[in-house]
Design a protein around this motif. Structure first.
Motif, PDB file in Angstrom:
ATOM      1  N   GLU A 206     -29.370   6.702   1.154  1.00  0.00           N
ATOM      2  CA  GLU A 206     -29.832   7.910   0.473  1.00  0.00           C
ATOM      3  C   GLU A 206     -29.190   8.048  -0.907  1.00  0.00           C
ATOM      4  O   GLU A 206     -29.843   8.460  -1.874  1.00  0.00           O
ATOM      5  CB  GLU A 206     -29.521   9.122   1.340  1.00  0.00           C
ATOM      6  N   MET A 207     -27.926   7.696  -1.011  1.00  0.00           N
ATOM      7  CA  MET A 207     -27.253   7.749  -2.317  1.00  0.00           C
ATOM      8  C   MET A 207     -27.940   6.858  -3.339  1.00  0.00           C
ATOM      9  O   MET A 207     -27.980   7.170  -4.534  1.00  0.00           O
ATOM     10  CB  MET A 207     -25.791   7.332  -2.150  1.00  0.00           C
ATOM     11  N   LEU A 208     -28.485   5.734  -2.871  1.00  0.00           N
ATOM     12  CA  LEU A 208     -29.142   4.774  -3.770  1.00  0.00           C
ATOM     13  C   LEU A 208     -30.637   5.011  -3.896  1.00  0.00           C
ATOM     14  O   LEU A 208     -31.316   4.280  -4.623  1.00  0.00           O
ATOM     15  CB  LEU A 208     -28.894   3.351  -3.255  1.00  0.00           C
ATOM     16  N   GLY A 209     -31.167   5.990  -3.178  1.00  0.00           N
ATOM     17  CA  GLY A 209     -32.598   6.264  -3.232  1.00  0.00           C
ATOM     18  C   GLY A 209     -33.443   5.215  -2.541  1.00  0.00           C
ATOM     19  O   GLY A 209     -34.602   5.003  -2.913  1.00  0.00           O
ATOM     20  N   LEU A 210     -32.881   4.559  -1.527  1.00  0.00           N
ATOM     21  CA  LEU A 210     -33.599   3.503  -0.810  1.00  0.00           C
ATOM     22  C   LEU A 210     -34.298   4.067   0.420  1.00  0.00           C
ATOM     23  O   LEU A 210     -33.755   4.938   1.102  1.00  0.00           O
ATOM     24  CB  LEU A 210     -32.620   2.408  -0.366  1.00  0.00           C
TER      25      LEU A 210
ATOM     26  N   ARG B 140     -21.650  18.065   8.714  1.00  0.00           N
ATOM     27  CA  ARG B 140     -22.431  17.066   7.995  1.00  0.00           C
ATOM     28  C   ARG B 140     -22.813  17.568   6.607  1.00  0.00           C
ATOM     29  O   ARG B 140     -22.774  16.809   5.621  1.00  0.00           O
ATOM     30  CB  ARG B 140     -23.681  16.694   8.783  1.00  0.00           C
ATOM     31  N   ALA B 141     -23.171  18.843   6.494  1.00  0.00           N
ATOM     32  CA  ALA B 141     -23.545  19.393   5.199  1.00  0.00           C
ATOM     33  C   ALA B 141     -22.393  19.318   4.208  1.00  0.00           C
ATOM     34  O   ALA B 141     -22.579  19.007   3.025  1.00  0.00           O
ATOM     35  CB  ALA B 141     -24.018  20.835   5.365  1.00  0.00           C
ATOM     36  N   ALA B 142     -21.175  19.587   4.690  1.00  0.00           N
ATOM     37  CA  ALA B 142     -20.014  19.517   3.801  1.00  0.00           C
ATOM     38  C   ALA B 142     -19.790  18.092   3.309  1.00  0.00           C
ATOM     39  O   ALA B 142     -19.484  17.869   2.122  1.00  0.00           O
ATOM     40  CB  ALA B 142     -18.777  20.037   4.536  1.00  0.00           C
ATOM     41  N   VAL B 143     -19.934  17.124   4.199  1.00  0.00           N
ATOM     42  CA  VAL B 143     -19.782  15.724   3.811  1.00  0.00           C
ATOM     43  C   VAL B 143     -20.831  15.339   2.781  1.00  0.00           C
ATOM     44  O   VAL B 143     -20.531  14.666   1.775  1.00  0.00           O
ATOM     45  CB  VAL B 143     -19.872  14.813   5.054  1.00  0.00           C
TER      46      VAL B 143
ATOM     47  N   PRO C 216     -27.977  16.599  -1.229  1.00  0.00           N
ATOM     48  CA  PRO C 216     -28.340  17.933  -0.728  1.00  0.00           C
ATOM     49  C   PRO C 216     -27.724  18.179   0.638  1.00  0.00           C
ATOM     50  O   PRO C 216     -27.548  17.257   1.436  1.00  0.00           O
ATOM     51  CB  PRO C 216     -29.875  17.870  -0.645  1.00  0.00           C
ATOM     52  N   ALA C 217     -27.394  19.423   0.921  1.00  0.00           N
ATOM     53  CA  ALA C 217     -26.730  19.751   2.180  1.00  0.00           C
ATOM     54  C   ALA C 217     -27.594  19.398   3.386  1.00  0.00           C
ATOM     55  O   ALA C 217     -27.087  18.933   4.413  1.00  0.00           O
ATOM     56  CB  ALA C 217     -26.366  21.231   2.208  1.00  0.00           C
TER      57      ALA C 217
END
Length: 382
Positions: free
Chosen positions: A108-112, A166-169, A176-177
């Motif tokens: 998700e961080m990489l938009g994959l 999980r939202a905090a992480v 996004p949370a």
């Protein structure tokens, strides 16, 4: 298509990932498995490209028993290192095991595009089922439905606490949370093991058991033509121990084969063998399979139409053992003793109803091809 499959350490998660990789490679997709270092020789020895899981910061020992940390906090700590590894591999799709949260976050961080591999029955909550892991049958009476509703509320409180963690992480990683649903979800079980639910999630496919075996040698059954009992103890941390010892004491003179990942250290009677060996030929030859009720062995056994004696440990093993027993394909042993185990084995051997039920479950194989599911996930533009 380039695919990276991110898995973990336990055989119950590594084996389905390896099986999925074999399917993708056979169809011409360039595939790499990220797994714990101890599995790399077996994977590459079977022609599956594999690399060790990236190393992140040291795990915080004071939080080792905190489930929220293990599921979410640790995944957040590892996600940047996983993202670096994925950047180097440049996949078109990331398939992350349901417990490989760092892989899902990194994708998700990489938009994959990412898909989720569920190596057991679906454990998501449902408006019509008892909470996952409860081991309860769906309530059919007014009392049963009320019981399920109360249990879902109690389970929901724990899930909400996990969602907050999980939202905090996710916020700490700049995400996004709220976590988006995966582009695809592959549930690697037999359709007959899945209870009916009216709220089946979108883009979620039952792809059937994903079976892989690292053993490269055959374990010959004991000589003779009497019934063959196959015993495969649980490899999970929460699995029941002492099952083989109970079988050796309680199943005198019944042929017993006990394949395992390592050499057996001990003395065996002439009617028993133990040690490394391929599972498929032993399952096919067995009259009954004694299992720790891990999903991998249960699904392998039922896919071959063989009945079970189930000796569950903790976690989802209790749930699955009760489910198989309700479906009539096996007998569950609660408190483990040699006598109780022997009684259950003889019960299955004497009655054909268990084999008949296992055969009905084996026939429930109208499933989605796992490669097709991956291809759809890679092309899904959410």
């Amino acid at each position: 298509m380039r695919v990276v499959i991110v898995t973990g350490t336990d055989p119950g998660h590594v084996f389905p990932a390896a099986a999925l990789a074999r399917c993708l490679l056979t169809r011409g997709h360039k595939t790499t498995v990220l797994a714990a270092a101890r599995w790399i020789p077996a994977l590459t020895g079977d022609g599956i490209p594999a690399e060790p899981l990236p190393k992140g910061p040291p795990e915080l020992p004071e939080l080792a028993h905190d489930l929220g940390y293990r599921l979410h906090g640790r995944a957040g700590e590892l996600a940047p290192a996983y993202a670096t590894a994925l950047q180097q591999l440049q996949p078109d799709l990331v398939v992350a095991d349901v417990l490989a949260g760092a892989g899902a976050l990194a994708a998700e961080m990489l938009g994959l595009p990412r898909a989720e591999l569920v190596p057991h029955c679906l454990h998501l909550p449902s408006v019509a089922l008892p909470p996952p892991g409860s081991g309860l049958a769906t309530g059919r009476t007014v009392f049963g439905r009320g019981r399920d509703a109360v249990l879902r509320r109690l389970d929901g409180r724990s899930r909400q606490a996990g969602e907050r963690q999980r939202a905090a992480v996710r916020r700490d990683l700049g995400l996004p949370a709220a976590a988006p649903d995966p582009a695809g979800r592959l549930v690697a079980t037999l359709p007959g093991l899945e209870p009916d639910r009216p709220d089946w999630p979108a883009r979620t496919d039952v792809v059937g058991p994903l079976l892989w075996d690292p053993a490269r040698v055959q374990l010959a059954p004991p000589p003779g033509d009497g019934p063959l009992v196959l015993l495969v103890a649980s490899t999970a941390h929460s699995g029941r121990t002492g099952v083989l010892a109970a079988a050796l004491e309680g199943l005198a003179e019944i042929r017993l084969a006990a394949p395992q990942l390592t050499e057996y250290e001990g003395t065996l009677p002439p009617w028993a063998v133990a040690g490394p060996g391929r599972l498929a030929p032993l399952v096919a030859a067995a009259d009954v399979v004694v299992s720790g009720a891990g999903h991998g062995m249960v699904s392998r056994t039922l896919a071959a139409g063989r009945p079970l004696v189930l000796v569950p440990g903790g976690g989802d093993q209790r749930d699955l053992a009760r489910r198989v027993a309700r479906l009539g394909a096996g007998v569950r042993v609660g408190r483990l003793t040699p006598d109780r185990l022997a009684k259950a084995v003889h019960q299955v051997l004497r009655s054909p109803v268990y084999t008949d039920a296992a055969g009905r479950l084996a026939a429930t194989r109208a499933i989605t091809d796992p490669v097709d599911a991956c291809e759809r996930a890679a092309n899904w533009a959410g």
